[in-house]
Every structure is written in structure tokens, then in C-alpha cells.
Write a protein that holds these residues in place. Sequence first.
Motif, mmCIF file in Angstrom:
data_model
loop_
_atom_site.group_PDB
_atom_site.id
_atom_site.type_symbol
_atom_site.label_atom_id
_atom_site.label_comp_id
_atom_site.label_asym_id
_atom_site.label_seq_id
_atom_site.Cartn_x
_atom_site.Cartn_y
_atom_site.Cartn_z
ATOM 1 N N MET A 1 35.273 41.324 20.783
ATOM 2 C CA MET A 1 35.596 40.401 21.894
ATOM 3 C C MET A 1 35.276 41.036 23.234
ATOM 4 S SD MET A 1 36.786 37.435 22.622
ATOM 5 C CE MET A 1 37.579 36.546 23.962
ATOM 6 N N ASP A 2 34.513 40.359 24.042
ATOM 7 C CA ASP A 2 34.214 40.860 25.373
ATOM 8 C C ASP A 2 35.418 40.693 26.282
ATOM 9 O OD1 ASP A 2 30.882 40.949 26.353
ATOM 10 O OD2 ASP A 2 31.541 40.811 24.283
ATOM 11 N N THR A 3 35.502 41.549 27.274
ATOM 12 C CA THR A 3 36.595 41.445 28.241
ATOM 13 C C THR A 3 36.302 40.341 29.245
ATOM 14 O OG1 THR A 3 35.569 42.996 29.768
ATOM 15 C CG2 THR A 3 37.006 43.901 28.075
ATOM 16 N N GLY A 4 35.022 40.040 29.405
ATOM 17 C CA GLY A 4 34.657 39.034 30.404
ATOM 18 C C GLY A 4 34.657 39.626 31.796
ATOM 19 N N GLN A 5 34.944 40.905 31.917
ATOM 20 C CA GLN A 5 35.022 41.541 33.228
ATOM 21 C C GLN A 5 33.624 41.887 33.725
ATOM 22 O OE1 GLN A 5 37.434 41.821 35.391
ATOM 23 N NE2 GLN A 5 35.807 42.620 36.693
ATOM 24 N N THR A 6 32.846 40.880 34.010
ATOM 25 C CA THR A 6 31.538 41.115 34.594
ATOM 26 C C THR A 6 31.630 40.764 36.059
ATOM 27 O OG1 THR A 6 30.994 38.904 33.890
ATOM 28 C CG2 THR A 6 30.209 40.705 32.551
ATOM 29 N N ASN A 7 31.334 41.726 36.877
ATOM 30 C CA ASN A 7 31.548 41.514 38.299
ATOM 31 C C ASN A 7 30.537 40.573 38.908
ATOM 32 O OD1 ASN A 7 33.956 42.698 38.978
ATOM 33 N ND2 ASN A 7 33.065 44.748 38.997
ATOM 34 N N VAL A 8 30.891 40.191 40.084
ATOM 35 C CA VAL A 8 30.179 39.202 40.849
ATOM 36 C C VAL A 8 29.118 39.942 41.676
ATOM 37 C CG1 VAL A 8 31.365 38.989 43.043
ATOM 38 C CG2 VAL A 8 31.170 37.014 41.509
ATOM 39 N N HIS A 9 28.022 39.252 42.013
ATOM 40 C CA HIS A 9 26.903 39.935 42.661
ATOM 41 C C HIS A 9 26.748 39.527 44.105
ATOM 42 C CE1 HIS A 9 25.876 41.101 38.618
ATOM 43 N NE2 HIS A 9 26.080 39.845 38.284
ATOM 44 N N ARG A 10 26.358 40.488 44.909
ATOM 45 C CA ARG A 10 26.257 40.226 46.337
ATOM 46 C C ARG A 10 24.803 40.217 46.789
ATOM 47 N NH1 ARG A 10 31.452 41.589 48.769
ATOM 48 N NH2 ARG A 10 32.861 41.862 47.040
ATOM 49 N N GLN A 11 24.570 39.465 47.808
ATOM 50 C CA GLN A 11 23.273 39.469 48.489
ATOM 51 C C GLN A 11 22.117 39.099 47.586
ATOM 52 O OE1 GLN A 11 22.719 43.249 50.338
ATOM 53 N NE2 GLN A 11 24.692 43.213 51.345
ATOM 54 N N ASN A 12 22.329 38.105 46.780
ATOM 55 C CA ASN A 12 21.261 37.677 45.894
ATOM 56 C C ASN A 12 20.953 36.202 46.048
ATOM 57 O OD1 ASN A 12 23.836 37.370 45.024
ATOM 58 N ND2 ASN A 12 23.574 38.868 43.419
ATOM 59 N N GLU B 1 45.661 32.576 43.201
ATOM 60 C CA GLU B 1 44.541 33.005 44.042
ATOM 61 C C GLU B 1 44.506 34.517 44.212
ATOM 62 O OE1 GLU B 1 45.379 30.874 47.569
ATOM 63 O OE2 GLU B 1 44.653 28.957 46.821
ATOM 64 N N PHE B 2 45.694 35.091 44.418
ATOM 65 C CA PHE B 2 45.787 36.528 44.636
ATOM 66 C C PHE B 2 45.251 37.290 43.424
ATOM 67 C CE2 PHE B 2 48.015 40.618 44.681
ATOM 68 C CZ PHE B 2 47.761 41.029 45.965
ATOM 69 N N THR B 3 45.632 36.817 42.226
ATOM 70 C CA THR B 3 45.192 37.467 40.987
ATOM 71 C C THR B 3 43.674 37.346 40.823
ATOM 72 O OG1 THR B 3 47.284 36.799 40.000
ATOM 73 C CG2 THR B 3 45.552 37.537 38.501
ATOM 74 N N LEU B 4 43.157 36.145 41.049
ATOM 75 C CA LEU B 4 41.715 35.932 40.915
ATOM 76 C C LEU B 4 40.945 36.820 41.886
ATOM 77 C CD1 LEU B 4 41.649 32.042 40.558
ATOM 78 C CD2 LEU B 4 41.029 33.701 38.801
ATOM 79 N N ALA B 5 41.463 36.916 43.115
ATOM 80 C CA ALA B 5 40.795 37.736 44.125
ATOM 81 C C ALA B 5 40.680 39.176 43.643
ATOM 82 C CB ALA B 5 41.557 37.657 45.442
ATOM 83 N N ALA B 6 41.767 39.683 43.060
ATOM 84 C CA ALA B 6 41.753 41.054 42.547
ATOM 85 C C ALA B 6 40.768 41.158 41.382
ATOM 86 C CB ALA B 6 43.160 41.456 42.107
ATOM 87 N N GLN B 7 40.786 40.150 40.510
ATOM 88 C CA GLN B 7 39.942 40.146 39.320
ATOM 89 C C GLN B 7 38.459 40.209 39.693
ATOM 90 O OE1 GLN B 7 39.754 36.708 36.158
ATOM 91 N NE2 GLN B 7 41.808 37.582 36.184
ATOM 92 N N PHE B 8 38.070 39.416 40.674
ATOM 93 C CA PHE B 8 36.658 39.369 41.056
ATOM 94 C C PHE B 8 36.313 40.393 42.136
ATOM 95 C CE2 PHE B 8 37.211 34.921 39.488
ATOM 96 C CZ PHE B 8 36.298 34.999 38.451
ATOM 97 N N GLY B 9 37.331 41.055 42.671
ATOM 98 C CA GLY B 9 37.076 42.058 43.702
ATOM 99 C C GLY B 9 36.631 41.461 45.016
ATOM 100 N N VAL B 10 37.213 40.323 45.377
ATOM 101 C CA VAL B 10 36.868 39.686 46.651
ATOM 102 C C VAL B 10 38.146 39.318 47.394
ATOM 103 C CG1 VAL B 10 34.763 38.715 45.699
ATOM 104 C CG2 VAL B 10 36.845 37.347 45.714
ATOM 105 N N ASN B 11 37.950 38.811 48.598
ATOM 106 C CA ASN B 11 39.065 38.385 49.411
ATOM 107 C C ASN B 11 39.650 37.073 48.878
ATOM 108 O OD1 ASN B 11 40.238 36.929 51.999
ATOM 109 N ND2 ASN B 11 40.197 39.127 52.387
#
Lengths: 246, 246
Positions: free
Chosen positions: A1-12, A42-52
Motif C-alpha cells: 500500500m502506498d502512503t500517497g505522500q507524494t508532494n506537490v510541485h512548484r513552478q511548473n 484545512e490546517f491538517t491538509l496544509a501540513a500534509q501538502f507542505g503549503v500555507n
Amino acid sequence: MDTGQTNVHRQNGVALWRQIADRIRASIADGDYDATGKVPPEFTLAAQFGVNRHTVRSALAALAQEGIVRSVQGRGTLIERKERLNFPITRRTRFSEGIGDQAREKEGLLLHSAKEPASVELSARLRIPEGAQVIRLETLRKADHRPVSRSTTWFPADRFGGIEEAYSKSGSITVAFRMLGLSDYLRVSTEVTATHADGADLADLQLSPGAIILVARALNTDTDCVPVQYAVSRFPADMVQFTIEN
Amino acid sequence: MDTGQTNVHRQNGVALWRQIADRIRASIADGDYDATGKVPPEFTLAAQFGVNRHTVRSALAALAQEGIVRSVQGRGTLIERKERLNFPITRRTRFSEGIGDQAREKEGLLLHSAKEPASVELSARLRIPEGAQVIRLETLRKADHRPVSRSTTWFPADRFGGIEEAYSKSGSITVAFRMLGLSDYLRVSTEVTATHADGADLADLQLSPGAIILVARALNTDTDCVPVQYAVSRFPADMVQFTIEN
DNA sequence: TATGGTTGTCTATATTAATAGACATTTAGG
DNA sequence: CCTAAATGTCTATTAATATAGACAACCATA
């Protein structure tokens, strides 16, 4: 099972809020939040994706616009709609039967029709002379009042004159064929690709820009293997999957 | 005949330059520029899409980064690469045969393997008890040295112990099966969806962010209809199409 | 009814995307 | 060898995207 923790990409070229919206939409479709019926805070999602947190809010606002979630102050962000229709592709593929009981109401709308000469590609597909007359139908299919496919479909004009009206009245290709004397037909090939939705698709399928569509190019023949229909259908990728059973 | 003049969308989370890059990439794949072997001049494209020339330049720079075009001062923007591999999906679907002569060199790499207990979903697919041991292979397939698919595939461990090595040596599932005594197998179902590429796919498939991938979930059985393999494969949508022949 | 968890709103700032215009540089062809 | 047609590079400006922090408003429930 994958964790699904694939980060989000910037400047693309794809804004963070849109990437996050797409990911949350997919998670909802996969049933990841079925236990609570709510999206994480929202707070949890922000932490999960590493964004504001504000970036997450933009994503949720987009999903709310699509009618997928609804935010309620104090309670959380509730999931409003969750669906992924399955379309089996077989030798006897038919749109309406394919949906089956996955939707209560099915609808087929004729947006436009025209008679025109066959292009090089089309003449090869339908095995008719280049420039021979074909009837083109632009149709929109709905399930439970939501658009699920936008199709362009061609028929040899000499054999299926009047199919515009037959389809317009019945909202079904199968029924329209029957009205014109063709009792049965078979799916012989289906090509599947995926692309970004273009302007027309965005409007017709009520998608938000940047959405992905599945494109199916299908050829149907009669029982004597004579081509009767060639169709290019476009489906919202987040609502639909194809199943090929052999 | 449509004009193809579907405009580009603003303020929707997808940068104009990326939308334009995607459109040009698709046009190249469709052979729209085959007559000249060149993309139209920046000035023309800018007018066509209704944007500034610099925005078009950003799009072309992205395509150059992907190795699809190459800009030469004074001459124009030349098309370097143009491909869309076709994968037939049939009862006897095999990756290497599917590519056929569309590529000179084919390659199958084993990135990682592990033995693990079957999840609920996987046990249902493979028809084995939940928690029974399965072997998971993470593989990357290439055609002419370009990655064309990234797969995660599972096998019942009790029946196919050692398939990691067999695949690693041969680079082919078909051959690996044969080495373990399974001479033939059949594709019984394939589910096709599309989504945005995630971080891992971007890296493995050498894609630019925002790219679309086709996802195929496939179940193979032996000739007695006993499941032998379940696989989730991800393909770059701009390079690949599936064909289902009935 | 008090509290913790949650969404709503506001201000401020930095970075990226897009437009606009001017001009240099290179190539192909008359 | 000149010219037209391309791409390359530079400066400047505006709009959209993203971050940061603070606090208000609302809801469920202990």
C-alpha cells in the motif's frame, strides 16, 4: 500500500491550489474520507501538502465551486458528491446499458447535426469512398442530470439518413439504429487516450479548467462487419473509468 | 469541420504557457506540422492563442526541455521527437509484443521488489486469503531508451517465489512466468483511468510537472482462470494510446 | 455554558506569470 | 550581399499566486 505522500510541485505552470484540488478530488473519489464524510481540516491538509493554509483554502473553494464539497464554519468541509462511473467496454458496448443502475436517470441530447463529406481518416474508418456523405451528430450524455460524455459521431449518410431525428427523439443510438432498420451492432475497436479538456469540453461537461478528459475513439459495425458508426467521445476523467473484460 | 480555435483559459490555476505547451505537444503528436517539420513562428502562435509572444516562448522552452522541439535562431522551432505508442489490449495482451516494431529496443527494469501480506483489495483481485503473502515488483519499461511505463505488479508468493530474479534477468513478465513453469496466461480485465502524474511518476517517467498519465489496472489469469498477476501500470498520456479490439 | 476545534476574514509582503515594447542576432534565399 | 523572417535578450509594468500572522465567528459537546 502506498502512503500517497507524494508532494506537490512548484513552478511548473500548475498552481499549487489546483494541484491540491485535484488530489483532494481524487481522494474523495477513492473513498479515502468515507469514514467521516468530511475532508480533513484545512490546517491538517496544509501540513500534509507542505503549503500555507490559505493555499488549501483556494483548493477547497475550487472544489466547492464544482459542487464536490461544502464548507461549514465551525463544522468542517463536508463531502457533497462522490462518483466515478464505470463503463465496461465489450463487443456489445452500449452507452445506456453500460451505465446500468449506476444512475437513476439517463439522457442523450442532440446538440448539433450536419451532413458533410468524409475526411480521409473517416473514410478509412468507415470504409467508404473519400468525400462520400456522412452525417455527423454532436451529442451530450447525462446521468442523473450531470454531463458524463460529449461525443462526435459519424454515420454513412446513404444508409442512415434521418438518424438525427431518430436520435433526437429517442436519445439513444441503439434505439435510433433500430428505428432505421438496424437491429444489432458490435463494437470492434476502441482507442483510449487522455488529454486536457479544451474550451468546448469545459463548457459542455461543466468542468473546471485544467481538468483531464478520457477520449475514446470507437468503431461499431453491423453483424456483417460493415462499419456503421465511428465516434469520438470525451469523458471527465475524475468521474469515469473504463473496464475492458476479455 | 471545427476550426480548432479553442481559446486558452485564464486564472484557473493552470499557467497559460503550460496550456499552450500541452496544446502544441498534442498538435505535434497529431501530425499537424508534418508538412514543414517545424512549429509555426512564435509570432503566429501568439496571435493564434491570443497571448503575448513571451508567453509562447515559455511554452516552447518547456517543450525544448522535454526534448520535443529545438529552437534555432533565424530558422525556427524544429520538431525533434514525435511519437505516440499504441498498446493493443486483448485477451493475450503482453507488453513487449504490444510494442512490436514500434520501437527498436525494449527494456524492462526491476526497480524494487518486496514480499508483503495482501491488502483487502488485492486479496479480492487475486482470489487469495487476506494477508496471504504476495510478491510486489516495481518495474520500469523503456522503448528506445525512453521510459514508457511504470508498473506496480503483484503475484501470489506461494506459487511464484523467485519471480523477482526471473524478471530481473529477463526483463519480461512472460519469460519470468515461463521460467517458473507457467507457459501461458490471459488478460481477463483492464481498467483504464487518467490522472495527473504524481512526484514519483514525474521522476521515473521523466515527465514535466502537470503531465497526464494513463493508468491501467490489469488482471491476468492462467488458462484455468486462476489469477496469477495483478498490475497497476502508469503511462505518459502524450506518448501512449490503448486500443481495444473486440 | 465554557471550551476546543474548525472555518471566515482581514492586512501585508514576496514571488511567479503575463504583457508590452525595443532591438540584437542568426538563417535562408533572392 | 542585402533583406526578410525568424529566434534571442533586455527592461519595465501589471496581475495572479503564495506565504505569514492575527483574530473573529461558528459548531459540537463535555
